[in-house]
Design a protein around this motif. Structure first.
Motif, PDB file in Angstrom:
ATOM      1  N   ASP A  79      -8.045 -36.943  28.210  1.00 24.25           N
ATOM      2  CA  ASP A  79      -9.096 -36.575  29.164  1.00 24.25           C
ATOM      3  C   ASP A  79     -10.057 -37.735  29.382  1.00 24.25           C
ATOM      4  OD1 ASP A  79      -8.192 -33.840  29.411  1.00 24.25           O
ATOM      5  OD2 ASP A  79      -9.134 -33.431  27.465  1.00 24.25           O
ATOM      6  N   PHE A  80     -10.416 -38.405  28.286  1.00 26.96           N
ATOM      7  CA  PHE A  80     -11.316 -39.552  28.369  1.00 26.96           C
ATOM      8  C   PHE A  80     -10.728 -40.628  29.276  1.00 26.96           C
ATOM      9  CE2 PHE A  80     -12.533 -43.739  26.570  1.00 26.96           C
ATOM     10  CZ  PHE A  80     -13.864 -43.733  26.957  1.00 26.96           C
ATOM     11  N   ALA A  81      -9.455 -40.953  29.074  1.00 28.44           N
ATOM     12  CA  ALA A  81      -8.812 -41.979  29.896  1.00 28.44           C
ATOM     13  C   ALA A  81      -8.812 -41.586  31.368  1.00 28.44           C
ATOM     14  CB  ALA A  81      -7.391 -42.216  29.417  1.00 28.44           C
ATOM     15  N   ALA A  82      -8.496 -40.349  31.650  1.00 30.30           N
ATOM     16  CA  ALA A  82      -8.469 -39.891  33.041  1.00 30.30           C
ATOM     17  C   ALA A  82      -9.858 -39.994  33.677  1.00 30.30           C
ATOM     18  CB  ALA A  82      -7.952 -38.457  33.108  1.00 30.30           C
ATOM     19  N   GLU A  83     -10.887 -39.618  32.928  1.00 29.30           N
ATOM     20  CA  GLU A  83     -12.251 -39.707  33.465  1.00 29.30           C
ATOM     21  C   GLU A  83     -12.687 -41.150  33.655  1.00 29.30           C
ATOM     22  OE1 GLU A  83     -15.342 -36.958  32.283  1.00 29.30           O
ATOM     23  OE2 GLU A  83     -13.850 -35.726  31.242  1.00 29.30           O
ATOM     24  N   MET A  84     -12.313 -42.031  32.721  1.00 26.94           N
ATOM     25  CA  MET A  84     -12.651 -43.454  32.886  1.00 26.94           C
ATOM     26  C   MET A  84     -11.979 -44.034  34.119  1.00 26.94           C
ATOM     27  SD  MET A  84     -12.906 -45.519  29.306  1.00 26.94           S
ATOM     28  CE  MET A  84     -12.991 -47.050  30.210  1.00 26.94           C
ATOM     29  N   ARG A  85     -10.703 -43.742  34.278  1.00 23.81           N
ATOM     30  CA  ARG A  85      -9.962 -44.318  35.401  1.00 23.81           C
ATOM     31  C   ARG A  85     -10.425 -43.757  36.748  1.00 23.81           C
ATOM     32  NH1 ARG A  85      -9.525 -48.303  32.527  1.00 23.81           N
ATOM     33  NH2 ARG A  85      -7.695 -48.593  31.229  1.00 23.81           N
ATOM     34  N   GLN A 112       0.503 -42.770  30.982  1.00 26.13           N
ATOM     35  CA  GLN A 112       0.328 -42.070  32.258  1.00 26.13           C
ATOM     36  C   GLN A 112      -1.125 -41.655  32.473  1.00 26.13           C
ATOM     37  OE1 GLN A 112       3.239 -38.917  32.216  1.00 26.13           O
ATOM     38  NE2 GLN A 112       4.940 -40.342  32.444  1.00 26.13           N
ATOM     39  N   ALA A 113      -1.855 -41.391  31.394  1.00 27.20           N
ATOM     40  CA  ALA A 113      -3.263 -40.997  31.510  1.00 27.20           C
ATOM     41  C   ALA A 113      -4.164 -42.178  31.865  1.00 27.20           C
ATOM     42  CB  ALA A 113      -3.742 -40.359  30.198  1.00 27.20           C
ATOM     43  N   GLY A 114      -3.657 -43.399  31.699  1.00 28.44           N
ATOM     44  CA  GLY A 114      -4.450 -44.563  32.079  1.00 28.44           C
ATOM     45  C   GLY A 114      -4.724 -45.563  30.975  1.00 28.44           C
ATOM     46  N   PHE A 115      -4.185 -45.325  29.785  1.00 31.45           N
ATOM     47  CA  PHE A 115      -4.350 -46.310  28.719  1.00 31.45           C
ATOM     48  C   PHE A 115      -3.502 -47.534  29.040  1.00 31.45           C
ATOM     49  CE2 PHE A 115      -5.668 -42.506  26.424  1.00 31.45           C
ATOM     50  CZ  PHE A 115      -6.754 -42.973  25.698  1.00 31.45           C
ATOM     51  N   ASN A 116      -4.009 -48.704  28.702  1.00 27.87           N
ATOM     52  CA  ASN A 116      -3.258 -49.940  28.916  1.00 27.87           C
ATOM     53  C   ASN A 116      -2.188 -50.149  27.855  1.00 27.87           C
ATOM     54  OD1 ASN A 116      -6.313 -50.591  29.793  1.00 27.87           O
ATOM     55  ND2 ASN A 116      -4.847 -51.499  31.212  1.00 27.87           N
TER      56      ASN A 116
END
Length: 138
Positions: A79-85, A112-116
């Motif tokens: 959720d954190f990654a999705a909100e950051m992205r 897929q959630a946005g982590f590098n």
């Protein structure tokens, strides 16, 4: 210390330390992670849930975030990654997932959630240095 005239005093200049946010609900592990980052020349802050992580990221604009995937309080690292992205102010900050379950489906879900990148706990010193050096342009 002497420098050659053609090089100037650039050898005396130091890079400002990287600002690193650590999102980890295990407070002992978070402290250890921050202590290690500080030894590596970073300014590190630990927060323990997604809301605090988003608030800190918005207020302090870190150069890098390490985030556990499984966090308490109803919101996960995914959720954190999705909100950051989704936030234009935070979208370009490098985001590294840290998990004890960093293989297979969880790794793919994190990417897929946005982590590098996804690192398995315990994170290896060499992995941390590689990421820090990459951000520093070394």
């Amino acid at each position: 210390m002497q420098t050659s005239p053609d090089r100037g005093d650039d050898t005396l200049l130091q890079q400002s330390p990287l600002r690193v946010l650590v999102v980890e609900d295990n407070r002992d592990l978070a402290k250890l992670f921050c202590d290690l980052l500080q030894v590596m020349g970073c300014v590190a802050e630990a927060v323990f849930n997604v809301r605090a992580a988003l608030d800190s990221a918005r207020a302090k604009a870190p150069d890098l975030v390490f985030c556990d995937l499984r966090l308490p309080g109803g919101k996960s690292g995914f959720d954190f990654a999705a909100e950051m992205r989704a936030d234009p102010e935070l979208a370009s900050i490098p985001l590294i997932a840290v998990s004890g379950y960093a293989d297979g489906p969880e790794r793919e879900k994190a990417l897929q959630a946005g982590f590098n990148r996804v690192f398995e706990k315990p994170v290896k010193f060499a992995q941390m240095m590689e990421v820090l050096n990459s951000i520093r342009g070394e």
